[in-house]
Write an enzyme that holds these catalytic residues in place. Sequence first.
Site, PDB file in Angstrom:
ATOM      1  N   ARG A  69      -5.417  -6.290  -3.278  1.00  0.00           N
ATOM      2  CA  ARG A  69      -4.724  -6.242  -4.568  1.00  0.00           C
ATOM      3  C   ARG A  69      -4.916  -7.590  -5.245  1.00  0.00           C
ATOM      4  O   ARG A  69      -5.058  -8.623  -4.576  1.00  0.00           O
ATOM      5  CB  ARG A  69      -3.231  -5.973  -4.372  1.00  0.00           C
ATOM      6  CG  ARG A  69      -2.908  -4.663  -3.649  1.00  0.00           C
ATOM      7  CD  ARG A  69      -1.407  -4.527  -3.451  1.00  0.00           C
ATOM      8  NE  ARG A  69      -1.052  -3.278  -2.775  1.00  0.00           N
ATOM      9  CZ  ARG A  69      -0.900  -3.150  -1.453  1.00  0.00           C
ATOM     10  NH1 ARG A  69      -1.076  -4.208  -0.668  1.00  0.00           N
ATOM     11  NH2 ARG A  69      -0.578  -1.982  -0.926  1.00  0.00           N
ATOM     12  N   LYS A 106       2.515  -6.009   0.285  1.00  0.00           N
ATOM     13  CA  LYS A 106       3.805  -5.577  -0.233  1.00  0.00           C
ATOM     14  C   LYS A 106       4.875  -5.698   0.845  1.00  0.00           C
ATOM     15  O   LYS A 106       4.631  -5.409   2.016  1.00  0.00           O
ATOM     16  CB  LYS A 106       3.725  -4.128  -0.720  1.00  0.00           C
ATOM     17  CG  LYS A 106       2.923  -3.948  -1.999  1.00  0.00           C
ATOM     18  CD  LYS A 106       3.003  -2.523  -2.484  1.00  0.00           C
ATOM     19  CE  LYS A 106       2.299  -2.339  -3.831  1.00  0.00           C
ATOM     20  NZ  LYS A 106       2.371  -0.944  -4.315  1.00  0.00           N
ATOM     21  N   HIS A 151      -7.895  -3.670 -10.077  1.00  0.00           N
ATOM     22  CA  HIS A 151      -7.420  -2.757  -9.031  1.00  0.00           C
ATOM     23  C   HIS A 151      -8.443  -1.662  -8.744  1.00  0.00           C
ATOM     24  O   HIS A 151      -8.461  -1.096  -7.643  1.00  0.00           O
ATOM     25  CB  HIS A 151      -6.088  -2.130  -9.440  1.00  0.00           C
ATOM     26  CG  HIS A 151      -5.306  -1.584  -8.289  1.00  0.00           C
ATOM     27  ND1 HIS A 151      -4.715  -2.389  -7.344  1.00  0.00           N
ATOM     28  CD2 HIS A 151      -5.038  -0.298  -7.911  1.00  0.00           C
ATOM     29  CE1 HIS A 151      -4.100  -1.642  -6.433  1.00  0.00           C
ATOM     30  NE2 HIS A 151      -4.286  -0.373  -6.758  1.00  0.00           N
ATOM     31  N   ARG A 157     -10.413  -2.305  -5.713  1.00  0.00           N
ATOM     32  CA  ARG A 157      -9.766  -1.891  -4.462  1.00  0.00           C
ATOM     33  C   ARG A 157     -10.038  -0.409  -4.200  1.00  0.00           C
ATOM     34  O   ARG A 157     -10.337  -0.008  -3.076  1.00  0.00           O
ATOM     35  CB  ARG A 157      -8.273  -2.174  -4.564  1.00  0.00           C
ATOM     36  CG  ARG A 157      -7.425  -1.748  -3.377  1.00  0.00           C
ATOM     37  CD  ARG A 157      -6.019  -2.296  -3.568  1.00  0.00           C
ATOM     38  NE  ARG A 157      -5.012  -1.629  -2.765  1.00  0.00           N
ATOM     39  CZ  ARG A 157      -4.681  -1.986  -1.534  1.00  0.00           C
ATOM     40  NH1 ARG A 157      -5.311  -2.980  -0.938  1.00  0.00           N
ATOM     41  NH2 ARG A 157      -3.722  -1.344  -0.878  1.00  0.00           N
ATOM     42  N   HIS A 167      -1.723   0.213   3.657  1.00  0.00           N
ATOM     43  CA  HIS A 167      -0.862   1.316   3.236  1.00  0.00           C
ATOM     44  C   HIS A 167       0.154   1.625   4.329  1.00  0.00           C
ATOM     45  O   HIS A 167      -0.208   1.752   5.504  1.00  0.00           O
ATOM     46  CB  HIS A 167      -1.684   2.577   2.959  1.00  0.00           C
ATOM     47  CG  HIS A 167      -2.447   2.514   1.683  1.00  0.00           C
ATOM     48  ND1 HIS A 167      -3.541   3.327   1.424  1.00  0.00           N
ATOM     49  CD2 HIS A 167      -2.301   1.740   0.576  1.00  0.00           C
ATOM     50  CE1 HIS A 167      -4.017   3.055   0.224  1.00  0.00           C
ATOM     51  NE2 HIS A 167      -3.277   2.103  -0.311  1.00  0.00           N
ATOM     52  N   TYR A 190      -7.952   9.130  -1.199  1.00  0.00           N
ATOM     53  CA  TYR A 190      -9.375   8.836  -1.300  1.00  0.00           C
ATOM     54  C   TYR A 190     -10.215   9.991  -0.763  1.00  0.00           C
ATOM     55  O   TYR A 190     -11.340  10.207  -1.218  1.00  0.00           O
ATOM     56  CB  TYR A 190      -9.687   7.533  -0.558  1.00  0.00           C
ATOM     57  CG  TYR A 190      -9.034   6.350  -1.221  1.00  0.00           C
ATOM     58  CD1 TYR A 190      -9.570   5.807  -2.390  1.00  0.00           C
ATOM     59  CD2 TYR A 190      -7.860   5.808  -0.731  1.00  0.00           C
ATOM     60  CE1 TYR A 190      -8.950   4.752  -3.027  1.00  0.00           C
ATOM     61  CE2 TYR A 190      -7.235   4.746  -1.369  1.00  0.00           C
ATOM     62  CZ  TYR A 190      -7.786   4.224  -2.512  1.00  0.00           C
ATOM     63  OH  TYR A 190      -7.166   3.184  -3.153  1.00  0.00           O
TER      64      TYR A 190
END
Length: 343
Positions: A167, A193, A260, A263, A286, A295
Site C-alpha cells: 500500500r 493495517k 494502489h 498493488r 490480508h 483476484y
Amino acid sequence: MTAEEAVQTFLAWMTTERRASPLTVEAYRADLARFLGFMAEHLNGLPDMAGLAKISLRDMRAWLAHEQAKAASATVRKSTPDRAARTRSRRVSAVRSFFRYLARRHGVENPAVGLLATPRTKKPLPRPLSVQDAKAVPEDIAALAHTDMAQQRDGALFLLLYGCGLRISEALNLNVGDLGVMTSSGVLRIKGKGNKERLVPVLPQVQQALEHWLKHHPSPLAGEPLFPGVRGGRLQPGVAQKAMREWRGLAGLPDHVTPHALRHSFATHLMEGGADLRVIQELLGHASLSTTQRYTLADEARLLDVWSRAHPRAGSGVQGDSRSAASAPRSEPVLEKEGPHTS
C-alpha cells in the site's frame, strides 16, 4: 454518561486498543454523529445510555431509510448507487461496533442492532494494469520529475509498490533503517493495517533500486524517512498520486490507474503466474482469504473477456482467431525472467 461521551470513549478505545487507523476512526466519528443526530430528532431528544438500549428495530430502520433517501439524492448529483450502498454499509458497521462496545464495557444491551440488515453491495473487482504498463510505471514517472533526487526517489518508490505489492501508506512509512533487514535477508518488515507486521520478499531488481536510491538520499540516517519530500519531511501520498495522475494522462490510461492499482497488479500477475492464493494473502497482508479471492474472480473475468472477444462462436465479430481463453498465451513474466514473485 451521555451518548456523546460514550462515543468519545468508544473512539478512544478504537484508537488505543483496536489500533484502528486515523481514517477509520474519523469515518466512525462522522457515522455515529449522523446516527445520533437522526435519533435525537426522531426520538425528540438525544438518548442517554438507558435510551440507547431502548432504540427499537423500527427506529433503526427509519434511520437507514433516511440515509437511503439522502443517498438517492446524492446519487443524482455525483455519486453512484453502489458507492452509496457501500457508505451505508459502513455506517451500519460503525453502529454495530459501537453497540458491541457498549454491551461489553458498559452493560448496555440492545438486541435490535443484531437484527439490522446490512445494505447489499457489490464488491468491485480489482482492476490491474497490464504487465507492460506496470513495468513501465517506475521509469516513466521518474522521467517526469523535475530534480535528480525526485527522479531517483520516484523510480525506487513505484518499483517498490509494484515489486512488493505494498500500500502507498506502507511504503511511505518506511525509514532508511528498515532497509537493514532487507540487505541481510532479502525481505522487508512491513507494518500494515492495525499495526500488523508481515515479511515481504524483495526482488533483486527492487533491492538494487532501493540501494541505488540511498546513494542519492539527502539524509540517509536510520531514523529518516526512506522517501522524503522536497522539504525533508516524509513524502505525502498525495504527491505520489499526483505524479501518477500526470503519467496516466500522458499515457492515455483510465482513472483507476493509481498507486494502489500497482498493488492490484502485483497480486493479479502473481495469480496469472500460478502463485498459491494463501501465499498472495500473506504477501498482501490480508486478514481474510475472502479479500484475496477477489483476484481469482478478476482473473476469471479477464479470461471470459478474452473468450468473448476471441472465440469464433461468441458472436463478437472478431475474425481470424479461433483460440479459446484456455489456449491463449499467458502474460509475460513480471520483472524478471524466472517468473513473477513466486520465489
